[in-house]
Scaffold this active site. Structure first.
Site, PDB file in Angstrom:
ATOM      1  CB  SER A 236      -0.944  -0.003   1.205  1.00  0.00           C
ATOM      2  OG  SER A 236      -0.229  -0.157   2.421  1.00  0.00           O
ATOM      3  CD1 TRP A 237       5.372   3.860   3.291  1.00  0.00           C
ATOM      4  CD2 TRP A 237       3.594   5.092   2.724  1.00  0.00           C
ATOM      5  NE1 TRP A 237       5.630   5.172   3.650  1.00  0.00           N
ATOM      6  CE2 TRP A 237       4.556   5.939   3.311  1.00  0.00           C
ATOM      7  CE3 TRP A 237       2.396   5.637   2.277  1.00  0.00           C
ATOM      8  CZ2 TRP A 237       4.370   7.319   3.450  1.00  0.00           C
ATOM      9  CZ3 TRP A 237       2.188   7.013   2.424  1.00  0.00           C
ATOM     10  CH2 TRP A 237       3.166   7.830   2.998  1.00  0.00           C
TER      11      TRP A 237
ATOM     12  CE  LYS B 127       6.308   5.513   8.831  1.00  0.00           C
ATOM     13  NZ  LYS B 127       5.042   6.196   9.178  1.00  0.00           N
TER      14      LYS B 127
ATOM     15  CB  SER C 198       2.051   9.116   6.230  1.00  0.00           C
ATOM     16  OG  SER C 198       3.162   8.310   6.596  1.00  0.00           O
TER      17      SER C 198
ATOM     18  CE  LYS D 254       4.966   4.359  13.170  1.00  0.00           C
ATOM     19  NZ  LYS D 254       3.967   3.692  12.303  1.00  0.00           N
TER      20      LYS D 254
ATOM     21  CG  ASP E 262       4.584   7.697  12.325  1.00  0.00           C
ATOM     22  OD1 ASP E 262       3.430   7.465  11.934  1.00  0.00           O
ATOM     23  OD2 ASP E 262       5.593   7.155  11.836  1.00  0.00           O
TER      24      ASP E 262
ATOM     25  NE  ARG F  35       0.058  -2.613   7.356  1.00  0.00           N
ATOM     26  CZ  ARG F  35       0.672  -2.694   6.181  1.00  0.00           C
ATOM     27  NH1 ARG F  35       1.665  -3.554   6.011  1.00  0.00           N
ATOM     28  NH2 ARG F  35       0.309  -1.945   5.165  1.00  0.00           N
ATOM     29  CG  ASN F  36       1.795  -1.798  13.727  1.00  0.00           C
ATOM     30  OD1 ASN F  36       2.455  -2.802  13.926  1.00  0.00           O
ATOM     31  ND2 ASN F  36       2.055  -0.961  12.730  1.00  0.00           N
TER      32      ASN F  36
ATOM     33  CD  GLU G 102       7.703  -3.542   9.156  1.00  0.00           C
ATOM     34  OE1 GLU G 102       8.378  -4.242   9.934  1.00  0.00           O
ATOM     35  OE2 GLU G 102       8.063  -3.283   7.998  1.00  0.00           O
TER      36      GLU G 102
END
Length: 343
Positions: free
Chosen positions: A12-13, A110, A143, A196, A249, A260-261, A286
């Site tokens: 996606s990113w 990330k 973002s 984060k 962030d 998703r996290n 992640e």
């Protein structure tokens, strides 16, 4: 000036950043390791698994040929999952050595690498030619791909030891809804981006358990305190953590269903097992692997990170979430600001 840019990673990113660069007038090759994505992106101009019915610019070109993507590129942007960066960089290295080209290397990942505990820029430095190290640029900040696809106003940091390289990346991306600020604290920007995600799993879990705004604010604030503690210990500028890649962030990742996290944590709070959460996500979480790396780093360096440790216990030791929260609250009282910044 039109630049040739290779974007490596068609999740996606990566897809959204590639599309933005095309819309900004650049020649972009979007590399994917999955050849099945290519007809959909090139012919239908969609990437439905990651972005639903979002339509890409017709000039965006996807390829599974890494040489085609990086050949004569002015910029190579890595947007693959953190633990895939090394293997992709190892494939890129001989192509750059054969051509003798010296593109700007950037990444928008990330996380921290499992095993080595390295930041992504350190992974790239350990693989790619020495001549490219000083200009590596990190793109990070609050973002979500879905919001950028909708042209929601977004601000990020472009961090590099080389201000010239950071400024060059800044110019490539800037438009009327996407703004980058330069920063030279690579350590702080990468750590804020990675850590984060761990706190966001906790925020999602609290939501799933039914806790309210007070609890979520407490988690984010004290989470930022321990992120800063570890960052300063590793040489980051503490000011970075009140900037875009720190508190910015942290806010967006801890409060949005796009994260998703956060969704992974929410599933845990609602009673799903860790494996069920990971299986159902369909994308890399992640924060899951980063939680293990952070736990190990904190132990190695003697940095107190009780929230991150609690999340690690839930993810890797099957600790009941409510018991972990109770243990956090029953710790001995202490001052709010209990660490000193040593420079």
């Amino acid at each position: 000036m039109v630049k040739k840019i290779a974007v490596l990673g068609a999740g996606s990113w990566g897809s959204v950043l590639a599309n933005l660069l095309v819309e900004n007038g650049h020649d972009v090759a979007l590399w994917t390791h999955d050849p099945k994505q290519i007809p959909e992106i090139n012919d239908q101009h969609t990437n439905a698994h990651y972005l639903g019915d979002f339509k890409f610019h017709e000039a965006l070109h996807a390829t599974a040929d890494l040489k085609e993507a990086v050949d004569n590129a002015d910029v190579i942007l890595f947007v693959v999952p953190t633990n895939a960066v090394r293997s992709v960089a190892e494939q890129v290295k001989p192509l750059l050595e054969a051509s003798g080209s010296k593109p700007i290397i950037a990444h928008a990942a990330k996380g921290l690498e499992r095993g080595t505990k390295e930041r992504v820029s350190q992974v790239l430095e350990s693989v790619l030619p020495d001549s490219l190290h000083s200009g590596i640029v990190v793109i990070s900040g609050p973002s979500h791909a879905e919001d950028v696809a909708a042209k929601d106003i977004t601000t990020l940091a472009a961090a590099s030891k080389s201000l010239a390289a950071a400024t060059a990346i800044q110019k490539l991306f800037m438009n009327d809804y996407f703004r980058l600020y330069t920063n030279q604290d690579v350590i702080g920007v990468e750590l804020g981006a990675a850590l984060k995600n761990v706190i966001a799993i906790g925020a999602g879990a609290l939501h799933g358990l039914g806790y309210g705004d007070n609890t979520k604010a407490a988690l984010m604030t004290r989470g930022l305190a321990e992120i800063t503690r570890l960052g300063v210990k590793l040489g980051a500028d503490p000011m970075t953590f009140i900037g875009l890649s720190g508190v910015g962030d942290l806010i967006v990742t801890c409060t949005s269903v796009h994260s998703r996290n956060w969704r992974a944590g929410n599933g845990l709070g609602q009673g799903q097992t860790v494996q069920e959460v990971l299986d159902n996500m369909g994308m890399v979480v992640e924060g899951y692997s980063t939680a293990k790396v952070v736990h190990e780093l904190a132990g190695d360096l003697g940095v107190e990170m009780p929230i991150s440790s609690a999340i690690y216990q839930v993810l890797y030791e099957d600790a009941p979430i409510k018991e972990v929260i109770a243990d956090l609250m029953k710790r001995a009282g202490k001052p709010e600001f209990d660490f000193h910044i040593e420079k």
